[in-house]
Write a protein that holds these residues in place. Structure first.
Motif, mmCIF file in Angstrom:
data_model
loop_
_atom_site.group_PDB
_atom_site.id
_atom_site.type_symbol
_atom_site.label_atom_id
_atom_site.label_comp_id
_atom_site.label_asym_id
_atom_site.label_seq_id
_atom_site.Cartn_x
_atom_site.Cartn_y
_atom_site.Cartn_z
ATOM 1 N N UNK A 1 -4.369 5.673 0.381
ATOM 2 C CA UNK A 1 -4.417 4.712 -0.725
ATOM 3 C C UNK A 1 -3.122 4.799 -1.511
ATOM 4 N N UNK A 2 -2.697 3.694 -2.055
ATOM 5 C CA UNK A 2 -1.521 3.690 -2.908
ATOM 6 C C UNK A 2 -1.965 4.001 -4.345
ATOM 7 N N UNK A 3 -1.379 3.412 -5.379
ATOM 8 C CA UNK A 3 -1.648 3.850 -6.754
ATOM 9 C C UNK A 3 -2.823 3.084 -7.362
ATOM 10 N N UNK A 4 -3.818 3.833 -7.827
ATOM 11 C CA UNK A 4 -4.942 3.252 -8.549
ATOM 12 C C UNK A 4 -5.091 3.978 -9.884
ATOM 13 N N UNK A 5 -4.777 3.307 -10.950
ATOM 14 C CA UNK A 5 -4.950 3.887 -12.288
ATOM 15 C C UNK A 5 -6.220 3.289 -12.888
ATOM 16 N N UNK A 6 -7.358 3.831 -12.484
ATOM 17 C CA UNK A 6 -8.639 3.234 -12.882
ATOM 18 C C UNK A 6 -8.851 3.286 -14.389
ATOM 19 N N UNK A 7 -8.315 4.302 -15.007
ATOM 20 C CA UNK A 7 -8.454 4.420 -16.465
ATOM 21 C C UNK A 7 -7.868 3.215 -17.171
ATOM 22 N N UNK A 8 -6.849 2.634 -16.564
ATOM 23 C CA UNK A 8 -6.156 1.495 -17.177
ATOM 24 C C UNK A 8 -6.426 0.186 -16.438
ATOM 25 N N UNK A 9 -7.257 0.240 -15.401
ATOM 26 C CA UNK A 9 -7.581 -0.967 -14.663
ATOM 27 C C UNK A 9 -6.410 -1.545 -13.906
ATOM 28 N N UNK A 10 -5.538 -0.673 -13.397
ATOM 29 C CA UNK A 10 -4.299 -1.126 -12.766
ATOM 30 C C UNK A 10 -4.167 -0.561 -11.358
ATOM 31 N N UNK A 11 -3.824 -1.430 -10.406
ATOM 32 C CA UNK A 11 -3.574 -1.001 -9.046
ATOM 33 C C UNK A 11 -2.232 -1.520 -8.568
ATOM 34 N N UNK A 12 -1.479 -0.658 -7.902
ATOM 35 C CA UNK A 12 -0.160 -1.023 -7.383
ATOM 36 C C UNK A 12 -0.114 -0.772 -5.886
ATOM 37 N N UNK A 13 0.179 -1.803 -5.110
ATOM 38 C CA UNK A 13 0.350 -1.672 -3.669
ATOM 39 C C UNK A 13 1.837 -1.605 -3.370
ATOM 40 N N UNK A 14 2.245 -0.555 -2.683
ATOM 41 C CA UNK A 14 3.670 -0.286 -2.493
ATOM 42 C C UNK A 14 4.159 -0.727 -1.128
ATOM 43 N N UNK A 15 5.470 -0.987 -1.069
ATOM 44 C CA UNK A 15 6.164 -1.329 0.169
ATOM 45 C C UNK A 15 7.419 -0.465 0.243
ATOM 46 N N UNK A 16 7.650 0.219 1.363
ATOM 47 C CA UNK A 16 8.878 1.016 1.489
ATOM 48 C C UNK A 16 10.132 0.167 1.312
ATOM 49 N N UNK A 17 11.147 0.760 0.697
ATOM 50 C CA UNK A 17 12.442 0.124 0.422
ATOM 51 C C UNK A 17 12.327 -1.011 -0.584
ATOM 52 N N UNK A 18 11.313 -0.927 -1.443
ATOM 53 C CA UNK A 18 11.189 -1.874 -2.554
ATOM 54 C C UNK A 18 10.941 -1.059 -3.821
ATOM 55 N N UNK A 19 11.824 -0.085 -4.054
ATOM 56 C CA UNK A 19 11.766 0.774 -5.248
ATOM 57 C C UNK A 19 10.462 1.544 -5.345
ATOM 58 N N UNK A 20 9.772 1.757 -4.220
ATOM 59 C CA UNK A 20 8.424 2.338 -4.324
ATOM 60 C C UNK A 20 8.450 3.795 -4.775
ATOM 61 N N UNK A 21 9.487 4.571 -4.413
ATOM 62 C CA UNK A 21 9.542 5.962 -4.869
ATOM 63 C C UNK A 21 9.644 6.025 -6.387
ATOM 64 N N UNK A 22 10.490 5.178 -6.942
ATOM 65 C CA UNK A 22 10.670 5.155 -8.399
ATOM 66 C C UNK A 22 9.412 4.666 -9.104
#
Length: 214
Positions: A1-22
């Motif tokens: 799974x990528x980033x799920x911030x359930x406390x804040x109701x926010x999910x981020x789906x990442x793609x390599x080489x699109x600033x995903x590490x940062x």
């Protein structure tokens, strides 16, 4: 799974080489209250991607994302491929004889390819070397084929706006630090018309589905 911030109701789906590490590092600090640092446990290094991996869309447990505000960032596919060459090929030497010898030996593919050689053989390098395949896979592999799945898709150039929105949604003072620096950056101007045409064909589905964002 990528980033799920359930406390804040926010999910981020990442793609390599699109600033995903940062972006993942920023999200980690939002979630935990302190910056992420790579660490070793039992002699094995742990990186941000071990905790927030970029996984194919078909493998996502989308039920866990259903109630979240889903966002992602996209980047022109040609520029992603150039970034992969600069970072993974030139800087990390993942197509060197020392690292990829067993997978490229006898293939006819040169080790440590220059930009033109890499582009002209991107499909075969990606097939033979998993790390290259991961970083050059089309956007659709990680984001699916329906832009409407996302509540917001940010252009790569809109990263400052994304950071501001994450701060607004979470109520946190957030910042985006550049985590992946390449020793030299390849430019589109270095490509021939034939090489550009090849990459546009290779990423045709990305241009058809997400082209409005490039």
């Amino acid at each position: 799974m990528t980033v799920m911030l359930k406390k804040y109701g926010l999910g981020y789906l990442s793609v390599p080489k699109v600033a995903c590490t940062s972006i993942k590092a920023m999200m980690f600090e939002v979630e935990n209250g302190f910056p992420f640092r790579p660490f070793s446990a039992n002699g094995q290094m742990r990186w941000i991607h071990n905790f927030y991996p970029s996984v194919p869309f078909r493998e996502l447990k989308r039920s866990r994302l259903r109630d979240l505000h889903r966002v992602t960032v996209v980047r022109d596919p040609i520029r992603r491929a150039l970034s992969c060459h600069s970072n993974r090929v030139v800087q990390h030497r993942e197509l060197s004889r020392e690292i990829a010898g067993d997978r490229l030996e006898g293939s006819g593919l040169p080790f440590d390819p220059d930009l033109s050689t890499f582009v002209l053989n991107i499909a075969e390098y990606s097939r033979r070397v998993a790390e290259i395949g991961h970083h050059t896979a089309p956007l659709t592999v990680f984001l699916g084929e329906d832009p409407g799945y996302f509540h917001r898709i940010y252009r790569f150039e809109e990263l400052p706006e994304m950071v501001a929105d994450v701060g607004r949604i979470t109520g946190k003072d957030v910042a985006l630090e550049v985590m992946q620096r390449s020793s030299g950056s390849a430019r589109v101007e270095q490509l021939s018309p034939d090489e550009i045409a090849l990459l546009k064909d290779y990423y045709a589905e990305d241009y058809a589905i997400f082209g409005a964002y490039f």
